[in-house]
Design a protein around this motif. Sequence first.
Motif, PDB file in Angstrom:
ATOM      1  N   SER A  49       0.826  -1.209   0.000  1.00  0.00           N
ATOM      2  CA  SER A  49       0.000   0.000   0.000  1.00  0.00           C
ATOM      3  C   SER A  49       0.861   1.259   0.000  1.00  0.00           C
ATOM      4  O   SER A  49       0.361   2.358  -0.207  1.00  0.00           O
ATOM      5  N   ASP A  50       2.169   1.095   0.204  1.00  0.00           N
ATOM      6  CA  ASP A  50       3.104   2.228   0.240  1.00  0.00           C
ATOM      7  C   ASP A  50       3.686   2.564  -1.131  1.00  0.00           C
ATOM      8  O   ASP A  50       4.606   3.376  -1.236  1.00  0.00           O
ATOM      9  N   GLY A  51       3.165   1.932  -2.205  1.00  0.00           N
ATOM     10  CA  GLY A  51       3.656   2.220  -3.544  1.00  0.00           C
ATOM     11  C   GLY A  51       4.925   1.467  -3.907  1.00  0.00           C
ATOM     12  O   GLY A  51       5.594   1.816  -4.874  1.00  0.00           O
ATOM     13  N   LYS A  52       5.244   0.421  -3.158  1.00  0.00           N
ATOM     14  CA  LYS A  52       6.422  -0.388  -3.454  1.00  0.00           C
ATOM     15  C   LYS A  52       5.991  -1.777  -3.917  1.00  0.00           C
ATOM     16  O   LYS A  52       5.029  -2.347  -3.397  1.00  0.00           O
ATOM     17  N   LEU A  53       6.725  -2.288  -4.896  1.00  0.00           N
ATOM     18  CA  LEU A  53       6.506  -3.628  -5.427  1.00  0.00           C
ATOM     19  C   LEU A  53       7.780  -4.421  -5.197  1.00  0.00           C
ATOM     20  O   LEU A  53       8.875  -3.989  -5.580  1.00  0.00           O
ATOM     21  N   TYR A  54       7.619  -5.578  -4.560  1.00  0.00           N
ATOM     22  CA  TYR A  54       8.754  -6.453  -4.292  1.00  0.00           C
ATOM     23  C   TYR A  54       8.646  -7.678  -5.193  1.00  0.00           C
ATOM     24  O   TYR A  54       7.607  -8.321  -5.249  1.00  0.00           O
ATOM     25  N   ASN A  55       9.742  -7.988  -5.884  1.00  0.00           N
ATOM     26  CA  ASN A  55       9.783  -9.112  -6.811  1.00  0.00           C
ATOM     27  C   ASN A  55      10.597 -10.233  -6.177  1.00  0.00           C
ATOM     28  O   ASN A  55      11.730 -10.004  -5.743  1.00  0.00           O
ATOM     29  N   TYR A  56      10.003 -11.437  -6.143  1.00  0.00           N
ATOM     30  CA  TYR A  56      10.667 -12.607  -5.584  1.00  0.00           C
ATOM     31  C   TYR A  56      10.657 -13.734  -6.604  1.00  0.00           C
ATOM     32  O   TYR A  56       9.737 -13.849  -7.407  1.00  0.00           O
ATOM     33  N   ASP A  57      11.683 -14.594  -6.524  1.00  0.00           N
ATOM     34  CA  ASP A  57      11.709 -15.833  -7.287  1.00  0.00           C
ATOM     35  C   ASP A  57      12.166 -16.928  -6.324  1.00  0.00           C
ATOM     36  O   ASP A  57      13.237 -16.814  -5.727  1.00  0.00           O
ATOM     37  N   LYS A  58      11.351 -17.971  -6.200  1.00  0.00           N
ATOM     38  CA  LYS A  58      11.618 -19.065  -5.250  1.00  0.00           C
ATOM     39  C   LYS A  58      11.881 -18.503  -3.856  1.00  0.00           C
ATOM     40  O   LYS A  58      12.838 -18.887  -3.177  1.00  0.00           O
ATOM     41  N   ASP A  59      11.057 -17.556  -3.443  1.00  0.00           N
ATOM     42  CA  ASP A  59      11.147 -16.914  -2.131  1.00  0.00           C
ATOM     43  C   ASP A  59      12.454 -16.164  -1.897  1.00  0.00           C
ATOM     44  O   ASP A  59      12.784 -15.820  -0.764  1.00  0.00           O
ATOM     45  N   THR A  60      13.205 -15.897  -2.953  1.00  0.00           N
ATOM     46  CA  THR A  60      14.416 -15.095  -2.857  1.00  0.00           C
ATOM     47  C   THR A  60      14.117 -13.709  -3.433  1.00  0.00           C
ATOM     48  O   THR A  60      13.683 -13.592  -4.572  1.00  0.00           O
ATOM     49  N   PHE A  61      14.352 -12.685  -2.616  1.00  0.00           N
ATOM     50  CA  PHE A  61      14.122 -11.311  -3.061  1.00  0.00           C
ATOM     51  C   PHE A  61      15.022 -10.998  -4.245  1.00  0.00           C
ATOM     52  O   PHE A  61      16.217 -11.256  -4.221  1.00  0.00           O
ATOM     53  N   LYS A  62      14.437 -10.406  -5.304  1.00  0.00           N
ATOM     54  CA  LYS A  62      15.195 -10.034  -6.496  1.00  0.00           C
ATOM     55  C   LYS A  62      15.357  -8.525  -6.635  1.00  0.00           C
ATOM     56  O   LYS A  62      16.461  -8.040  -6.810  1.00  0.00           O
ATOM     57  N   VAL A  63      14.248  -7.789  -6.594  1.00  0.00           N
ATOM     58  CA  VAL A  63      14.327  -6.350  -6.838  1.00  0.00           C
ATOM     59  C   VAL A  63      13.077  -5.667  -6.276  1.00  0.00           C
ATOM     60  O   VAL A  63      12.024  -6.285  -6.149  1.00  0.00           O
ATOM     61  N   MET A  64      13.236  -4.381  -5.940  1.00  0.00           N
ATOM     62  CA  MET A  64      12.120  -3.574  -5.471  1.00  0.00           C
ATOM     63  C   MET A  64      11.899  -2.451  -6.475  1.00  0.00           C
ATOM     64  O   MET A  64      12.849  -1.868  -6.993  1.00  0.00           O
ATOM     65  N   PHE A  65      10.639  -2.187  -6.776  1.00  0.00           N
ATOM     66  CA  PHE A  65      10.249  -1.092  -7.657  1.00  0.00           C
ATOM     67  C   PHE A  65       9.309  -0.169  -6.896  1.00  0.00           C
ATOM     68  O   PHE A  65       8.604  -0.602  -5.988  1.00  0.00           O
ATOM     69  N   ARG A  66       9.254   1.064  -7.301  1.00  0.00           N
ATOM     70  CA  ARG A  66       8.174   1.964  -6.893  1.00  0.00           C
ATOM     71  C   ARG A  66       7.143   1.867  -7.997  1.00  0.00           C
ATOM     72  O   ARG A  66       7.497   1.817  -9.172  1.00  0.00           O
ATOM     73  N   TYR A  67       5.874   1.836  -7.630  1.00  0.00           N
ATOM     74  CA  TYR A  67       4.842   1.747  -8.668  1.00  0.00           C
ATOM     75  C   TYR A  67       3.801   2.835  -8.494  1.00  0.00           C
ATOM     76  O   TYR A  67       3.548   3.310  -7.389  1.00  0.00           O
TER      77      TYR A  67
END
Length: 132
Positions: A49-67
């Motif tokens: 809800s804070d405008g952040k998108l978190y991308n994961y693959d196999k429960d491993t954090f990959k990258v964060m975006f602002r959306y």
Amino acid sequence: MKKLFLILLFLLQISAVFAQNQTVEPSSKKIIGTWYNDANRNAKWIFGSDGKLYNYDKDTFKVMFRYTISHSCQNNSDDNTEFITLMDKDGNEFCFKIIAINENKNGILSLIKMDTMQPLRFVNNVNIKSGM
């Protein structure tokens, strides 16, 4: 005449209450949560809800975006269409057209990546059968 006025006032109040119950939840609220890539359920996007998108693959954090969600994205603009703009930490922008977000509570997020016109489909539950 006074009775007619009261009846009309009453009818207006009922229609106003009914209209409030029919309001559509905005996309910025409907998208919040975890969405699993339909083609690869190990990949997930978590919209906060804070405008952040978190991308994961196999429960491993990959990258964060602002959306942001708006009616324009890069060179695309349409008053009747919503777009998601993702921005990484380096300022790179990625544009997606929103096709649907959990319509009729079906648990499906449909997007089109605008630079490649690639359709993307996500589900909000790994057990959902999306029909693809």
